[in-house]
Structures are given as structure tokens and as C-alpha cells.
Design a protein around this motif. Structure first.
Motif, short mmCIF file in Angstrom:
data_model
loop_
_atom_site.label_atom_id
_atom_site.label_comp_id
_atom_site.label_asym_id
_atom_site.label_seq_id
_atom_site.Cartn_x
_atom_site.Cartn_y
_atom_site.Cartn_z
N HIS A 55 -39.43 76.46 70.36
CA HIS A 55 -39.10 76.65 68.97
C HIS A 55 -38.92 76.40 68.07
CE1 HIS A 55 -39.36 80.18 72.25
NE2 HIS A 55 -38.25 79.81 72.85
N VAL A 56 -39.21 77.29 66.49
CA VAL A 56 -39.64 76.68 65.21
C VAL A 56 -39.48 77.82 64.07
CG1 VAL A 56 -40.27 75.33 63.41
CG2 VAL A 56 -40.92 74.56 66.06
N PRO A 57 -38.31 77.70 63.66
CA PRO A 57 -38.65 78.92 63.12
C PRO A 57 -39.09 78.86 61.50
CG PRO A 57 -36.73 77.73 62.26
CD PRO A 57 -37.37 76.92 63.72
N THR A 58 -39.78 79.95 61.52
CA THR A 58 -40.16 80.07 59.77
C THR A 58 -40.23 81.22 59.06
OG1 THR A 58 -42.40 81.44 60.81
CG2 THR A 58 -42.35 79.35 61.31
N LYS A 59 -41.07 81.77 58.14
CA LYS A 59 -40.27 83.55 57.55
C LYS A 59 -41.02 84.17 58.18
CE LYS A 59 -39.57 80.56 52.83
NZ LYS A 59 -39.96 80.42 51.87
N GLN A 60 -41.90 84.04 58.86
CA GLN A 60 -42.84 85.46 59.61
C GLN A 60 -42.02 85.78 61.27
OE1 GLN A 60 -44.74 82.74 57.73
NE2 GLN A 60 -44.77 83.90 55.90
N GLY A 61 -40.82 84.69 61.27
CA GLY A 61 -40.89 84.81 62.53
C GLY A 61 -40.66 83.55 63.43
N THR A 111 -35.84 74.45 67.64
CA THR A 111 -35.21 73.99 66.87
C THR A 111 -34.27 75.10 65.87
OG1 THR A 111 -36.57 72.86 66.50
CG2 THR A 111 -35.65 72.81 64.37
N HIS A 112 -32.47 74.76 65.40
CA HIS A 112 -31.98 75.24 65.04
C HIS A 112 -31.89 75.01 63.51
CE1 HIS A 112 -30.05 77.40 68.71
NE2 HIS A 112 -30.13 76.65 69.04
N ARG A 113 -32.48 75.08 62.57
CA ARG A 113 -32.73 74.80 61.32
C ARG A 113 -32.93 76.69 59.84
NH1 ARG A 113 -37.73 74.35 60.24
NH2 ARG A 113 -39.09 73.20 61.20
N ALA A 114 -33.06 76.29 59.30
CA ALA A 114 -33.79 77.64 58.16
C ALA A 114 -35.34 77.00 58.18
CB ALA A 114 -33.44 76.87 57.21
N PRO A 115 -35.83 77.53 57.92
CA PRO A 115 -37.82 76.96 58.25
C PRO A 115 -37.99 76.09 56.63
CG PRO A 115 -37.20 79.86 58.07
CD PRO A 115 -35.92 79.51 58.22
N TYR A 116 -38.90 75.35 57.10
CA TYR A 116 -38.74 74.80 56.07
C TYR A 116 -40.00 74.89 54.71
CZ TYR A 116 -37.70 70.40 58.90
OH TYR A 116 -37.07 69.17 59.37
N PRO A 117 -40.02 74.57 53.86
CA PRO A 117 -40.95 75.21 52.97
C PRO A 117 -41.89 74.95 52.70
CG PRO A 117 -39.10 73.38 52.06
CD PRO A 117 -39.07 73.76 53.56
N SER A 118 -43.26 75.57 52.61
CA SER A 118 -44.21 75.78 52.83
C SER A 118 -45.01 74.44 51.98
CB SER A 118 -45.14 76.85 52.16
OG SER A 118 -45.25 77.48 51.02
N GLU A 119 -46.09 73.75 51.99
CA GLU A 119 -46.71 72.59 51.12
C GLU A 119 -46.91 73.21 49.51
OE1 GLU A 119 -49.63 69.17 51.69
OE2 GLU A 119 -50.07 71.17 53.13
N ALA A 120 -47.54 74.44 49.70
CA ALA A 120 -47.31 74.92 48.73
C ALA A 120 -45.93 75.26 47.63
CB ALA A 120 -48.12 76.79 48.36
#
Length: 1021
Positions: free
Chosen positions: A905-911, A998-1007
Motif C-alpha cells: 500500500h502506498v499513499p497518494t493524494k488520490q487515495g 507505507t505510513h507516510r504522507a504522499p510524495y509530491p509528483s515530479e511536476a
């Protein structure tokens, strides 16, 4: 006037953080303050520093309690006195002896007794503490004769009423009872709080002698601790000079072995390092580490030396590490620089089976009185807080489980959850218990109890009551003695090769494996399952994207994979630049000069030092402070802020545009906390190569070793699969072939008894021991006569196929066993002088489905052995595309069929999104990506086989499947329960999968990161 203050280090009793206690004293006009935590020395040094900063005189001591009953309070007159108190408490902890009601031999301490424990005769340094509410007892009482020996006793445990409630809750947690079951003796009085000095003295105005005695104790006590002088053992020999001579002799001897007699570059670096090591008085530290390694080698143990100490050519020559700093151009200033006051960091790994031997040697060799494990303070965490508070308020287990596994926001609102939340938030970041640091050992010049009390945790090694941050602050540097299963893999493989093939492999000689051609090919293609540090799906994907085919690229990959590098955007940038070295510009010349080897991308911890020093002009000491701060290894926010400000001031003075300065600092800030130093990565890479070499040339032995060390990224089933793919035959456990662990005969692997679920360990050990002692088992009857096992255990062994040597079906064997054990008396086992011939039971034909064995295996081992999961599917369809052809379908939508190995599981801004790893029907691995929207419609439904529809994405030659739809495919009904609708599909529902989160905030996107790929112009800001 406060001689008895508790901080929250009085575990499950005190409620006030040390810093807050000192601030409280300052607010109340206190000029001298005593910290006396209950049976604890943890908070003393932080307390002393905070008091000095606040202009308060620190006095330290310990409150001694036995079975929660106060015996006396010890106050240290001086630093020596604190050592006396620590030794008294240590004796109680280590020898498990009761504390004396009246202590002896406290020459540098004062002792204060509560009224209920006053000895008949008071010695010169002993006093009686009397609380304001107890003063009435002095009227017409025998105690009135002892006023001359009394002092003010106003304990401090809490600040406000709410904290007294919290104190009561902590006491209930400690006693494991609900709050209403506490008695008044279980918790402190409601008066145990700090009062303004004038108010406190007003209670004692009729007793000036008590005030005078208290003032005398406060004046007579001091704690002038020397925080600056190193406390580690000073010399390995008898003097600094003889240490210097011995280290030089060993270094030059090792230099000849490593480099020959004519290597001028190596000699120059050795001389340079020896000069700095001597100037900083670190020779003893190196020699103690060398001594431990020398012992390890004498026992034939394999070790891996890593940490910043691996940057040193002296440590390489001494055999502490196997990393050549010249080959890798390791940054000497990361290891030692003239501004550094602490010795370098050596992290040394041994096999998990051999570490205790090393620890025992250290404690004996360097004297148990001078040696201890570093402590660690475990804080209350969310789940433990919710569970403990829920129990205190009387919630049933079902509600506790529901609360602990869900967020506070989702909890049902009622009076109980209100209190759980209210006091739970107060408990956050409160210490819960003390325990042993995983690896840090202290070796002191003076007896270690001069500085701290010791405890004896379950693992059996004396452990300091203070953690690594405090030990470092008072002048200690720990030796990190670690264990890992990767070394066990290597050790056991070498032994198995000799046992199975008669070949000896000197895996210690890293020249045979480092950059070896077949090992490099395995790296490049991601064939690294079972190999230390390079077997996870993420690492295998990175190796394939980098087309990693050399030691130096692997060294970089070992650090690039760390979370901070990915968060900063430098992981993807490194991959791009590695594959396209002509498609980018260095955005500043310093980056090309200092980081040219990694294409201008910060990859290692020392890159922070290089850029801070060469780009921003910080001196090496400040640059290292910046690195340590980014790595979470500094406790001084003020010091860090000063260096940060200096960074930007220097950049401005150099004329850098603000955009450039901010970008460079952003890169430093975002990645440094989760990266390796280069020497650390290099050490890991060497161990990876040792594993790779063994896997490449002795794959079956290697996989058996991995299985028997019970460690790796994947579940055991996957390593059995790898062994089968390497040409091994996997056989179910057998009472005549298997041992407790898995065994190898040629190319045939017999699964060990340890893997049979619900088989008692005692029986799993006994079966091979009895076989070795008295020969092979000749029949089921013979086994039952010799092994003390009941019918349930016998049936487990029958169903897993452990009696197949009898050539009888499982059904026949079960019936026989039940008939035999119906009237069998266990006490007669082993008493027969002559073995009776087996009885010939006449049984009707008992037919079995060919799938029954596979379902037995899934139930008892967790995976099928006699069949593959694909054989058990109802469908014969195996997908349109196999792993081997996936790259050629780039950009196309395909259908694949896979057996699920693991997902993350990996957190993203979309879920939440998932990354999956699968095996296709040919046994090859492939990876998948599942975005949040897809998972909402097509979620994972546990382990098993799935049909996947998705688009093939190829990133730098590495193909993955971005899944659009998926469905779990059914197995054939379990033939063992053909007539039971509920049970015939239950086994496949319990198929295993490995899930990591993975318990962390989502990584920022490349952009969003916008990492520059071009040169930045310099202009005055």
C-alpha cells in the motif's frame, strides 16, 4: 525547598515532562530544585542542563521504592554521590535483591525517610521528611524529639487537577486494574504539586529548624557534571602513546596485505588518517573495535563492517571493514575531520545466531562493571494508549480492538470515548517503558554506574536507564553490535556447499564475488530474490531500470532506493541521468565538480557535507551539523537553525540567485534524513555481492540457507519456489529424511518440521533426535512406540505425507493410528525389549483425489508442494502473455494470469494505490501497479490466482502492468469436503499474501518538485 520532584520518567506515576518541571520551578521562584524519580536515573542529565539554562541550581537523586512502597529518598551531595545511588539501584535490579529499608555506604549522599520508615538511630547524613499535612503529628508525639533532623517534604507529581486524574489513570495502567479498583495507597495525595515558595514556607513558620535543615541540604548538594570530557574507555593498552604505536603497527601490517608494499597512494592516506586519529585521541576506539573483530575471526564468524567508519582506510587495513576507500573515492571528512569531537560510527553486523557470542565476549573482555547496553525509552503510541485507557475505563476487548484499529475521528462519541480521547492526547509522547537499545553498547573508562543506574531486561544484558541521545550528550560513544539474517544466509550456504558438494568456498575473499560476471548479470536482470538488501520488488525494479551491472552502480542504487531520495525527486532524476548522460546539464559547476560520479544528484549523506562546504562555504563542522540535523541525529534545534541561517547568508554573499539557494537547500532537506553514507552503501553492496555469487553458482544450497534463517522480504513459500526454479525437487516433510529445519540431499529438499503449522516444537525437535539416536523409523507403529505424540500430532504428520515411506495411503494410516492409539498406554513407550511385528489391519480400498494432497499442504504448510497453485484452478486458461514477452507489448493492453506474491500500500493524494508482485504459470515474476480508482472497483481479495487486464508500461527497459480490471479465479472445490458446501472453498480463501503498508504522507509528483535539469544562471540577488 523542593527535595522530592517526580518527572514523567517515574514511569506510570509522574506526569510532568522534565523541561516543564524546570519551567514550573522558575515560575514559582524556586532557586534550587531536586529531581528524584522513582527507582530511576533517566531524566537527570536533561534536568541538569535545563536547570542551568533556567538559572536554577540542579540537585539530583533517586526515590527508592520496594513494591510501590516508599522506603527513602537519596539526594546526591555531588557527582560521586549520584554514582553511589546508581550502584545501590543497580544492585537491586541486577541481583534481584530487595532494597534495604535503610541504606549503607552512602558517604556522598543525604537520605530522607518518610514518617512511616524512620530508623531508631539517624546517622549524620540521614533526615526525616515531613509534609505540611503531617505537621500536626509533631504535637505531643515522640517524633517531636526529632525535629532537629527533619526537612520539608513537599513531593511534586502533577501540576493541576487534570494531571492528578492522569496520574491515577497511569497507576491503574501499571496495576492492570480498572480505575475504580484503585485504593488510596495506589496513588499520590492531591497535595503533591508545586506551590510558590512563600506559600510553602508559611506552613513551616512555627518550625524554623525544619526550614534551616532544608536550606542546609539544598546548599550542601550540587551536581557539577562535566559534559565535555569523553567517557568512553580511553586506552586499549595502558597509555595513549602505546595505543598509537599498536594502531600504527597493525595498520601498516594490514596495508601490506591489502595493497602490497609499494602502493604510495594507500600509504599516504594511511599516514594522513593515523595522524588525525592520534590528534583526536581515537586510537583506543579503533583498537577496541579491532579486538572485537579479532575475536570474531578466531571463532570463524563472518561480519560486515559499515557506518561512517567504513570510509577509513585504517579500518580497511585492520579488517574491520571490507571497503576500499580509494576504489570508491570515499570522502575522508565524512569519516573524520579535525573539527569533529566524536569518534566515527562503526556498525558491525553478525549472523543472528552468533551475535550473543560476540556480546558475551565484549562484556567479559572489557569488564561487566564498565560495559552496558544503551537504553531506549519506549513512548506511549496511539494503539497502546487507546487499549490501556480503554481497559482502565472498563471497555470490553471487542470495543478496545475496534477503537485501537480506527482513527479517533471515526470513534463513536460517548462519555467513555470522550475520556479516552482527552487523556489519550495528554499521554502522547509520554514514556511508557524502558528497554534495551537494539545494538548500542557502552564501554566506559570509569565504572559505568558512576553515570547511570542499570537494569536487567529479559535478554539478560545490563542496560543503561538512559538512551543514546543522553549518553552522547554526557560524552559516550556507543559501539553498534548488530545482527542480521543476511549473514546467516551466507554462512549457512558455505556450510551446505561443503556438506552437499564437498567444495570449500572462501566467501570472505570478496575479490571472488565483487563485480563477478554472473553476479552482475543477475543484478542487471533482477534475479536477486533471497539476496541481502536487493531482493524487494522496488529494489529489483530499480536494478533493472538502471541496468545495474557493476559494483559502483550497486553502491549508488543502495542509497538511491532510500525514502528521502525518492521524496526529493532525485530517485527518478538519477535513473534518467544514468540512462541519458548527455540529456541534462549540471545546474551549477560545484555539482559537477563534487557530484559528477552521480550526475550531479545528491545520493549519499556526505553529499550534504560536500555541497554545504563547497557550494555554500560552510566549514566542515557546520556542514556535519547540517547533515546530522537532516538525519535526525541532533537534539539542538537552536544549533541547527544557526547553521541553516549561515547557509543562506553565505549563498547570498556568494551572489547566488535566491531560486538556486532555495533549490539546493530543498534537496538537502528533503533527502538527507533517509539516505546512507557512501561507505555504508558500499558495505551493503559487498554483502549483496556475496549473496549474489552464492545464488548464481550454488542456487539450491543458497535457497535452503535462506529458508533456514527465516529471514527475507518474502514468505517462505517464495524461496521454495526459487529453489524449484533452480532445479531442486521439493519434498514434503518425512520422518526419516527431514530435520527440524529444512534439509538438502543432492538436489532434493525436504521441508523441515518447523514449517508444519500446529506441530509442537518439542515434537519437531524430538523426531530427528530420536532417529539419530536409534535409527530410521521402520513403520507407523514403530514411530508411535518411539515418539511421545498423541493422535492429533500423528494425524498432522500423516496428512502432510511424513509416512509416505510406508507406501500406504493417508486414509489407511489414519485408521491404523486411531486403532493403535485407542488403547495405547504412553508410559509403555520405549520399554519393549523386542519390537513386536506390525499388525496387519485389513482395510477396504480407500480412494483419494489427486488434489487432496495439495489441499492438505495448503492447510498445514500454507502452500501446495505436490501441485502448483495454477494446477488447482478450475480453468485451464493461463493468460495471453507471459512475463518473458512483456517488454515487447509496451503500450498495449494485455491479459495476464498471476499468482499473488505480495503487494504494498502506498499513499497518494488520490487515495491508496498498490504495487503487486506475481508469478506467472511459467514461474517467472512480474509486477503490477493498481491506482486508487481501480482498487475501488477491483480490490484484492486475499492470496491466490488472479486474471489481470492492464496496459504494459516500460520504464527504461523494465516492464510493469498497470491494471485496469482484475478478478480472483476459483480453485477446484476441496475434495476433502466435497459434501460440505461451507468448507469446500474455505482453504483457498486462506491462501497467503504478503501485505506491507507505507505510513507516510504522499510524495509530491515530479511536476510539483520541478527538479531542474539545466544550469542556473548566477546573478546578484
Amino acid at each position: 525547598m523542593y527535595l522530592n520532584c517526580h518527572s514523567y520518567h517515574s514511569l506510570r506515576y509522574g506526569t510532568i515532562p522534565v523541561e516543564d518541571l524546570v519551567q514550573l520551578a522558575k515560575e514559582n521562584g524556586v532557586q534550587a530544585l531536586a529531581l528524584t524519580d522513582i527507582n530511576c536515573s533517566t531524566g537527570v542529565y536533561d534536568f541538569a542542563l535545563d536547570c542551568i539554562a533556567a538559572g536554577i541550581k540542579p540537585i539530583v537523586g533517586i526515590e527508592f521504592r520496594q513494591d510501590h512502597q516508599l522506603l527513602f529518598i537519596g539526594l546526591a551531595k555531588n557527582v560521586k554521590g549520584f554514582g553511589e545511588l546508581c550502584r545501590l539501584l543497580t544492585k537491586h535490579h541486577l541481583e534481584k535483591t530487595p532494597l534495604p529499608p535503610c541504606p549503607f555506604d552512602l558517604q556522598n549522599c543525604f537520605v530522607i525517610y518518610p514518617l512511616h520508615n524512620v530508623p531508631q538511630i539517624l546517622r549524620e547524613y540521614e533526615y526525616i521528611g515531613i509534609r505540611p499535612e503531617q505537621l500536626s503529628k509533631l504535637i505531643r508525639s515522640p517524633l517531636s524529639d526529632k525535629r532537629q533532623r527533619m526537612v520539608i517534604l513537599q513531593p511534586v507529581t502533577f501540576r493541576v487537577k487534570k494531571e492528578h486524574n492522569l496520574h491515577r489513570i497511569l497507576r491503574a495502567v501499571e496495576k492492570n486494574v480498572i480505575l475504580s479498583k484503585l485504593t488510596e495507597e495506589d496513588y499520590c495525595a492531591t497535595t503533591e504539586k508545586m506551590l510558590p515558595i512563600d506559600e510553602l514556607l508559611s506552613y513551616y513558620k512555627e518550625y524554623p529548624v525544619i526550614i534551616k535543615n532544608t536550606e542546609y541540604l539544598l546548599d550542601a548538594c550540587s551536581f557539577d557534571f562535566d559534559f565535555k570530557t569523553p567517557k568512553n574507555k580511553k586506552y586499549y593498552t595502558k597509555s595513549r602513546y602505546s595505543d598509537k604505536l599498536l594502531l600504527e603497527s597493525l595498520a601498516y601490517e594490514g596495508l601490506k596485505k591489502r595493497y602490497g608494499a609499494t602502493n604510495k597512494e594507500a600509504l599516504a592516506r594511511v599516514n594522513k588518517e593515523l595522524e588525525v586519529i592520534d590528534r583526536l585521541a581515537f586510537s583506543g576506539y579503533f583498537l577496541i573495535t579491532w579486538d572485537i573483530i579479532r575475536y570474531s575471526n578466531s571463532r570463524g564468524f563472518l561480519h560486515i563492517g559499515r557506518g561512517s567508519g567504513a570510509n577509513s582506510i585504517v579500518s580497511y587495513c585492520l579488517g574491520i571493514t571490507d571497503i576500499c576507500p580509494i576504489e570508491l573515492n570515499l570522502y575522508f571528512e565524512r569519516f573524520l575531520n579535525p573539527s569533529r569531537t566524536s569518534p566515527p560510527d562503526f556498525d558491525i553486523d553478525w549472523s543472528w545466531k552468533e551475535r550473543d557470542d560476540i556480546l558475551n565476549y565484549i562484556f567479559k573482555r572489557f569488564d561487566a562493571a564498565h560495559t552496558a547496553f544503551t537504553g531506549t525509552i519506549a513512548m506511549f503510541k496511539y494503539r497502546s494508549i487507546i487499549r490501556e485507557l480503554g481497559k482502565v475505563f472498563g471497555l470490553p476487548k471487542e470495543e478496545l480492538d475496534a477503537l485501537a484499529t480506527s482513527s479517533m475521528a471515526s470513534h463513536q462519541k460517548n462519555s467513555v470515548t470522550k475520556y479516552v480521547h482527552e487523556y489519550g492526547l495528554m499521554l502522547e509522547k509520554y514514556p511508557n517503558q524502558r528497554s534495551m537499545h537494539s545494538c548500542g553498547i557502552l564501554i566506559s573508562e570509569e565504572p559505568i554506574t558512576n553515570y547511570m543506574a542499570l537494569e536487567l531486561p529479559p535478554k539478560g544484558f545490563p542496560t543503561a536507564q538512559i538512551d543514546m541521545h543522553i549518553t552522547e550528550a554526557i560524552g559516550f560513544e556507543k559501539f553498534d553490535i548488530l545482527s542480521q539474517r543476511g549473514i546467516g544466509h551466507i554462512n549457512d550456504t558455505v556450510k551446505l556447499i561443503e556438506q552437499n558438494r564437498g567444495e570449500k568456498v572462501n566467501i570472505r575473499d570478496v575479490r571472488i564475488c565483487k563485480d563477478e560476471a554472473r553476479a552482475n548479470e543477475y543484478l542487471k536482470t533482477g534475479k536477486t530474490l533471497g539476496c541481502f538488501y536487493v531482493e524487494s520488488p522496488a529494489m529489483r525494479g530499480l536494478l533493472r531500470r538502471l541496468k545495474c551491472d557493476s559494483y559502483k552502480v550497486l553502491v549508488a542504487a543502495s542509497s538511491v532506493i532510500r525514502p528521502g531520495v525518492a521524496k526529493s525527486g532525485m530517485l527518478r532524476e538519477y535513473i534518467f541521468r544514468h540512462n541519458n548522460p548527455k540529456s541534462f546539464e549540471y545546474f551549477h559547476p560545484v555539482f559537477e565538480q563534487q557530484l559528477g560520479e552521480t550526475y550531479g544528484v545528491m545520493v549519499y549523506q556526505e553529499d550534504v557535507i560536500k555541497i554545504a562546504h563547497h557550494f555554500a562555504g560552510l566549514d566542515l563542522a557546520d556542514a556535519d551539523i547540517l547533515r546530522r540535523a537532516m538525519s535526525g541525529k541532533t537534539r539542538s534545534l537552536k544549533e541547527f537553525e544557526g547553521v541553516r541561517n549561515h547557509f543562506f547568508e553565505n549563498c547570498k554573499a556568494k551572489g547566488y540567485p535566491e531560486q538556486l539557494s532555495l533549490e539546493v537547500y530543498r534537496q538537502i532537506e528533503s533527502f538527507a534524513g533517509y539516505s546512507f553514507c557512501k561507505a555504508h552503501s558500499a558495505s551493503y553492496a559487498v554483502e549483496s555481492y556475496q549473496s549474489l555469487y552464492l545464488k548464481a553458482y550454488y542456487p539450491i544450497e543458497f535457497m535452503v540457507a535462506v529458508i533456514n534463517n527465516f529471514g527475507g522480504f518474502y514468505r517462505t513459500e517464495v524461496y521454495f519456489h526459487e529453489a524449484r526454479m533452480a532445479g531442486a525437487t521439493i519434498s514434503q516433510p518425512c520422518v526419516n529424511k527431514s530435520d527440524f529445519n529444512t534439509t538438502l540431499y543432492g538436489k532434493e529438499i525436504f521441508i523441515g518440521f518447523v514449517h508444519i503449522q500446529n506441530l509442537e516444537e518439542r515434537i519437531a525437535q524430538f523426531i530427528p533426535e530420536e532417529r539419530i539416536k536409534n535409527g530410521l523409523y521402520t513403520s507407523l507403529e514403530n514411530f508411535i512406540e518411539r515418539v511421545p505424540a498423541g493422535i492429533e500430532t500423528i494425524q498432522l504428520l500423516i496428512y502432510i505425507g511424513a509416512f509416505r515411506f510406508t507406501k500406504q495411503s493417508k486414509n489407511e494410516l489414519v485408521l491404523k493410528a486411531r486403532m493403535m492409539l485407542a488403547n495405547f498406554k504412553p508410559e509403555y513407550r520405549g520399554l519393549l525389549l523386542l519390537a513386536e511385528p506390525p499388525r496387519d489391519y485389513r482395510l477396504p480400498p480407500l480412494l483419494r483425489s489427486p488434489f487432496e494432497d495439495a489441499f492438505d499442504e495448503i492447510e498445514l504448510l500454507g502452500f501446495p508442494v505436490s501441485s502448483s497453485p495454477f494446477d488447482l484452478l478450475e480453468t485451464n486458461y493461463r493468460g495471453d502473455v507471459k512475463t518473458k514477452d512483456l517488454v515487447s507489448y509496451a503500450g498495449q493492453t494485455v491479459r495476464m494470469l498471476g499468482y499473488l506474491i505480495c503487494r504494498k500500500h502506498v499513499p497518494t493524494k488520490q487515495g491508496l494505490m498498490n504495487f503487486g508482485t506475481w508469478i506467472d504459470s511459467e514461474g517467472e515474476y512480474f509486477d503490477s501497479t493498481h491506482f486508487a480508482r481501480c482498487l475501488q472497483q477491483y480490490p484484492f481479495l486475499g492470496g491466490g490466482c488472479y486474471l489481470l487486464l492492464g496496459k504494459v508500461d516500460v520504464d527504461h527497459g523494465f516492464a510493469t502492468l498497470t491494471v485496469e480490471k482484475m478478478a480472483k479465479l476459483p480453485f477446484v472445490p476441496d475434495p476433502r469436503y466435497a459434501d460440505d458446501k461451507d468448507r469446500k472453498y474455505r482453504t483457498q480463501q486462506n491462501m497467503k499474501e504478503d501485505v506491507s503498508v507505507t505510513h507516510r504522507a504522499p510524495y509530491p509528483s515530479e511536476a510539483e518538485i520541478g527538479l531542474p535539469r539545466y544550469k542556473m544562471r548566477e546573478e546578484k540577488s
